[in-house]
Design a protein around this motif. Structure first.
Motif, PDB file in Angstrom:
ATOM      1  N   SER A   1       0.827  -1.211   0.000  1.00 29.48           N
ATOM      2  CA  SER A   1       0.000   0.000   0.000  1.00 29.48           C
ATOM      3  C   SER A   1       0.861   1.260   0.000  1.00 29.48           C
ATOM      4  O   SER A   1       0.605   2.215  -0.751  1.00 29.48           O
ATOM      5  CB  SER A   1      -0.924  -0.005   1.227  1.00 29.48           C
ATOM      6  N   ASN A   2       1.913   1.292   0.811  1.00 27.83           N
ATOM      7  CA  ASN A   2       2.802   2.449   0.855  1.00 27.83           C
ATOM      8  C   ASN A   2       3.537   2.652  -0.463  1.00 27.83           C
ATOM      9  O   ASN A   2       3.776   3.790  -0.890  1.00 27.83           O
ATOM     10  CB  ASN A   2       3.809   2.304   1.991  1.00 27.83           C
TER      11      ASN A   2
ATOM     12  N   SER B   1     -12.454   6.437  -1.761  1.00 24.31           N
ATOM     13  CA  SER B   1     -11.915   5.982  -0.472  1.00 24.31           C
ATOM     14  C   SER B   1     -12.966   5.339   0.412  1.00 24.31           C
ATOM     15  O   SER B   1     -12.629   4.600   1.343  1.00 24.31           O
ATOM     16  CB  SER B   1     -11.275   7.156   0.270  1.00 24.31           C
TER      17      SER B   1
ATOM     18  N   ASN C   1      -7.933   1.265  -1.028  1.00 22.20           N
ATOM     19  CA  ASN C   1      -7.955   2.702  -1.305  1.00 22.20           C
ATOM     20  C   ASN C   1      -6.727   3.141  -2.092  1.00 22.20           C
ATOM     21  O   ASN C   1      -6.819   4.007  -2.973  1.00 22.20           O
ATOM     22  CB  ASN C   1      -8.033   3.491  -0.001  1.00 22.20           C
ATOM     23  N   SER C   2      -5.572   2.555  -1.782  1.00 22.20           N
ATOM     24  CA  SER C   2      -4.340   2.923  -2.485  1.00 22.20           C
ATOM     25  C   SER C   2      -4.429   2.602  -3.973  1.00 22.20           C
ATOM     26  O   SER C   2      -3.999   3.398  -4.822  1.00 22.20           O
ATOM     27  CB  SER C   2      -3.140   2.195  -1.870  1.00 22.20           C
TER      28      SER C   2
ATOM     29  N   LEU D   1      -4.557   5.600  -6.874  1.00 22.99           N
ATOM     30  CA  LEU D   1      -3.434   5.572  -7.807  1.00 22.99           C
ATOM     31  C   LEU D   1      -3.929   5.601  -9.253  1.00 22.99           C
ATOM     32  O   LEU D   1      -3.441   6.384 -10.077  1.00 22.99           O
ATOM     33  CB  LEU D   1      -2.575   4.335  -7.569  1.00 22.99           C
TER      34      LEU D   1
ATOM     35  N   ARG E   1       1.124   4.276  -2.824  1.00 17.32           N
ATOM     36  CA  ARG E   1       0.867   5.681  -2.476  1.00 17.32           C
ATOM     37  C   ARG E   1       2.046   6.579  -2.851  1.00 17.32           C
ATOM     38  O   ARG E   1       1.863   7.775  -3.072  1.00 17.32           O
ATOM     39  CB  ARG E   1       0.522   5.806  -0.990  1.00 17.32           C
TER      40      ARG E   1
END
Length: 505
Positions: free
Chosen positions: A323-324, A367, A403-404, A408, A327
């Motif tokens: 996920s990071n 989101s 959500n990521s 994106l 993002r």
């Protein structure tokens, strides 16, 4: 003749180098805090994380609203002193609201130590000004920003070690460590960056007006921060938050790689050439994949070091790391959109109709999907009488990942409309795919132990795992990724003249 500005890649590599130095310092701080507070009780560590989520996920959000537009205006040479004045007023308002709500926060956390919650107001003030100074340094001096961030890591660690291990304090020592670290970071940003600090109220109020656009994405962050509330409410303690935050601490290694595109804002203020985005994507992919590999290969040993029980949060670690990574890519596209949106200029009054406004509204709506799924899963677990905190942690992490992916894709489409760049698929996919395959192999296949009998042995094991994981990663990328070969040859080209001049002396 004016001195030429450093290029995007040079700034990125400089920032990455400092972040590589800072990442073990950052983790050592997290290790000290997690182990010491968890030794007091798991609830104590969870309470600290709950306070930190409240402060950063809700009450310092207004400090973020002006950050992006401040970076843009700073890069364009506009006066930003008035914006800092508005930030100060907003910090006071946010702090007052937080203090009023502290009794409620104490009651829902079931952690009856209100003094720690009240001390959170000190964090609110310092974080507000830290975000403002960071925004200015990113717009005008990205390398100063990297130096200030490393200074923050050093000060924060030293204060935490002294407060926790020497004075035997608790959460108050951690809050003090953050405060003093942020103050040092603010001082460096403000002293060494040559920005226009003249107080122009017209520019300030126009920035405040534009901040409405940047406020919309924080609907997503507020929704995601609410996941911790739901978990605490359902389980009636802060233990799931402890598991989630332990995985988040390690997965945040990937966020450090965003330094690779720290020169994007000043570069886009000079030119809107699509190749700037393409270069950022290639450099970030290589850097983030390296950090992702380290997070996955050493994930289990790091979780064990935080607290042996936290090893159960390995699924959360995998999900949050990916996920990071996503993002980070999102941030490149998001930055490119707000740097090219003409409705965000001081002269325009059409900001609600611009590209960024449409992107922000679309992402906020998207989101709801991931957050809703995560809340639904936790509700199902509660009704099924499941109490395992690691499962609740994985549910929260899944919501963030969904959500990521959504934001994106949305940001990519918006950026593509403005720049029509070529997406460098081979240079992006090879590093990411190789780091995932190698990292997951190290996580699921017991090629090496995850801990020893002493801390020194644990460090040796992690170094050995990281070294073994890096070998195939480097080989694969040098063989299949043309951009990695360019970076290596460029580095050799810089080092050779330096070595030659040293020999000649």
């Amino acid at each position: 003749m004016s001195k030429s500005k450093p290029g995007l890649v040079k700034i990125g590599i400089f920032s990455l180098a400092l972040r590589l130095i800072g990442s073990p310092i950052s983790f050592l701080f997290s290790l000290v805090v997690a182990r010491y507070l968890s030794a007091i009780s798991v609830e104590t560590f969870g309470a600290w994380q709950f306070i930190f989520v409240l402060v950063t996920g809700y009450f310092t959000i207004p400090g973020d609203l002006l950050s992006n537009i401040t970076s843009r205006y700073t890069a364009e040479g506009k006066p930003v002193g008035g914006i800092l004045f508005i930030d100060m007023i907003t910090a006071v308002i946010s702090s007052v609201i937080y203090v009023v709500l502290v009794p409620y926060f104490v009651s829902i956390s079931h952690y009856d130590e209100p003094i720690y919650f009240y001390l959170g107001v000190l964090l609110i003030f310092t974080i507000f000004f830290m975000k403002a100074s960071n925004a200015i340094s990113l717009g005008r001096g990205p390398r100063v920003n990297a130096i200030a961030a490393l200074t923050f890591q050093l000060i924060r660690l030293m204060v935490a070690v002294y407060g926790l291990l020497i004075l035997r304090l608790s959460i108050e020592a951690v809050i003090l460590a953050y405060m003093l670290g942020y103050i040092a970071q603010i001082g460096i940003n403000m002293f060494f960056v040559k920005a226009n600090f003249r107080r122009d109220l017209h520019v300030a109020f126009m920035a405040l007006r534009k901040s409405v656009i940047f406020m919309i994405p924080y609907i997503q962050y507020i929704l995601e921060a609410t996941l911790t509330w739901v978990a605490v409410f359902l389980v009636r303690n802060t233990v799931p938050v402890s598991y989630f935050e332990s995985a988040l601490i390690i997965s945040n290694l990937v966020i450090w790689s965003t330094g690779a595109f720290s020169g994007l804002i000043p570069k886009l203020s000079e030119t809107k050439d699509p190749s700037v985005i393409e270069t950022s994507l290639k450099l970030f992919s290589l850097a983030s994949s390296l950090f992702l590999l380290l997070a996955l290969a050493d994930g289990l040993p790091l979780l064990y070091l935080l607290r042996p029980e936290y090893v159960a949060a390995y699924i959360s670690l995998i999900i949050l790391s990916i996920s990071n990574l996503l993002r980070g890519f999102f941030q490149i596209f998001y930055t490119s959109v707000y740097m090219n949106d003409q409705t965000l200029s001081v002269e325009s009054r059409e900001e609600l109709k611009g590209h960024l406004a449409r992107l922000a509204k679309r992402n906020s709506a998207l989101s709801v999907i991931g957050t809703g799924i995560a809340i639904g899963l936790m509700g199902f677990l509660y009704l099924s009488h499941v109490t395992d905190p690691a499962i609740y942690s994985a549910s929260m992490s899944l919501g963030l990942l969904i959500n990521s992916v959504a934001i994106l894709v949305s940001a990519f489409q918006s950026s593509k409309e403005l720049y029509n760049f070529h997406f460098p698929l081979p240079e992006v996919s090879v590093p990411v795919a190789s780091s995932l395959v190698i990292g997951l192999f190290f996580m699921f296949y017991p090629i090496l132990p995850i801990h020893g009998s002493r801390f020194i042995q644990d460090v040796y094991i992690m170094a050995e795992r990281a070294g073994l994981a890096l070998i195939p990663f480097i080989v694969v990328n040098l063989a299949l990724n043309k951009y990695s070969r360019q970076i290596v040859s460029g580095a050799i080209g810089i080092i050779k003249p330096v070595l030659s001049s040293t020999r000649n002396r």
